[in-house]
Design a protein around this motif. Structure first.
Motif, PDB file in Angstrom:
ATOM      1  N   VAL A 156     -23.073  14.505  38.134  1.00  0.00           N
ATOM      2  CA  VAL A 156     -22.137  14.236  39.229  1.00  0.00           C
ATOM      3  C   VAL A 156     -21.542  15.534  39.760  1.00  0.00           C
ATOM      4  O   VAL A 156     -21.386  15.703  40.970  1.00  0.00           O
ATOM      5  N   GLY A 157     -21.236  16.461  38.866  1.00  0.00           N
ATOM      6  CA  GLY A 157     -20.621  17.714  39.294  1.00  0.00           C
ATOM      7  C   GLY A 157     -21.498  18.518  40.246  1.00  0.00           C
ATOM      8  O   GLY A 157     -21.041  18.962  41.306  1.00  0.00           O
ATOM      9  N   ARG A 202     -22.106  14.563  28.489  1.00  0.00           N
ATOM     10  CA  ARG A 202     -23.240  15.471  28.702  1.00  0.00           C
ATOM     11  C   ARG A 202     -24.124  15.010  29.863  1.00  0.00           C
ATOM     12  O   ARG A 202     -24.787  15.813  30.492  1.00  0.00           O
ATOM     13  N   MET A 203     -24.140  13.720  30.121  1.00  0.00           N
ATOM     14  CA  MET A 203     -24.932  13.200  31.237  1.00  0.00           C
ATOM     15  C   MET A 203     -24.111  13.190  32.531  1.00  0.00           C
ATOM     16  O   MET A 203     -24.626  13.517  33.597  1.00  0.00           O
ATOM     17  N   GLY A 250     -29.800  20.098  33.927  1.00  0.00           N
ATOM     18  CA  GLY A 250     -28.732  20.516  33.013  1.00  0.00           C
ATOM     19  C   GLY A 250     -28.359  19.428  32.027  1.00  0.00           C
ATOM     20  O   GLY A 250     -28.169  19.690  30.830  1.00  0.00           O
ATOM     21  N   ALA A 251     -28.258  18.195  32.500  1.00  0.00           N
ATOM     22  CA  ALA A 251     -27.946  17.071  31.614  1.00  0.00           C
ATOM     23  C   ALA A 251     -29.042  16.890  30.580  1.00  0.00           C
ATOM     24  O   ALA A 251     -28.763  16.666  29.391  1.00  0.00           O
ATOM     25  N   GLY A 252     -30.279  16.996  31.006  1.00  0.00           N
ATOM     26  CA  GLY A 252     -31.392  16.875  30.066  1.00  0.00           C
ATOM     27  C   GLY A 252     -31.363  17.945  28.996  1.00  0.00           C
ATOM     28  O   GLY A 252     -31.633  17.672  27.819  1.00  0.00           O
ATOM     29  N   PHE A 284     -21.634   8.389  21.246  1.00  0.00           N
ATOM     30  CA  PHE A 284     -21.729   7.763  22.561  1.00  0.00           C
ATOM     31  C   PHE A 284     -20.908   8.525  23.593  1.00  0.00           C
ATOM     32  O   PHE A 284     -21.388   8.821  24.694  1.00  0.00           O
ATOM     33  N   LEU A 285     -19.668   8.873  23.248  1.00  0.00           N
ATOM     34  CA  LEU A 285     -18.814   9.606  24.181  1.00  0.00           C
ATOM     35  C   LEU A 285     -19.348  11.010  24.442  1.00  0.00           C
ATOM     36  O   LEU A 285     -19.300  11.507  25.570  1.00  0.00           O
TER      37      LEU A 285
END
Length: 85
Positions: free
Chosen positions: A35-36, A29-30, A65-67, A23-24
């Motif tokens: 946000v960045g 990763r998301m 990128g998150a994906g 989970f963490l």
């Protein structure tokens, strides 16, 4: 007296820690790319007076990128699962 074996309790604890770790790992990763890159886009908009184009580009790049990071994580989990069979 309990019918549970100590190994059952240990297995439950290990499973809980594995789920929390996953989970963490998924959360950062998301969060970080999304946000960045969005904040980077907002800052670039302020620097170059191009509101809101850099912000939109940051949102798109951040989510892509998150994906990609999530896809890599799923691939790693699936390969570990296959190795344990």
């Amino acid at each position: 007296m309990s019918d549970r074996k100590p190994s059952d309790n240990q297995t439950s604890s290990e499973t809980t820690m594995l789920l929390m770790g996953t989970f963490l790992d998924t959360t950062w990763r998301m969060f970080v790319p999304s946000v960045g890159f969005t904040l980077l886009g907002v800052w670039l908009d302020g620097q170059f007076d191009m509101k809101p184009w850099f912000m939109f580009a940051g949102i798109i790049v951040g989510f892509i990128g998150a994906g990609m990071l999530i896809r890599r994580q799923i691939s790693n989990v699936n390969s570990k699962k296959g190795a344990n069979k």
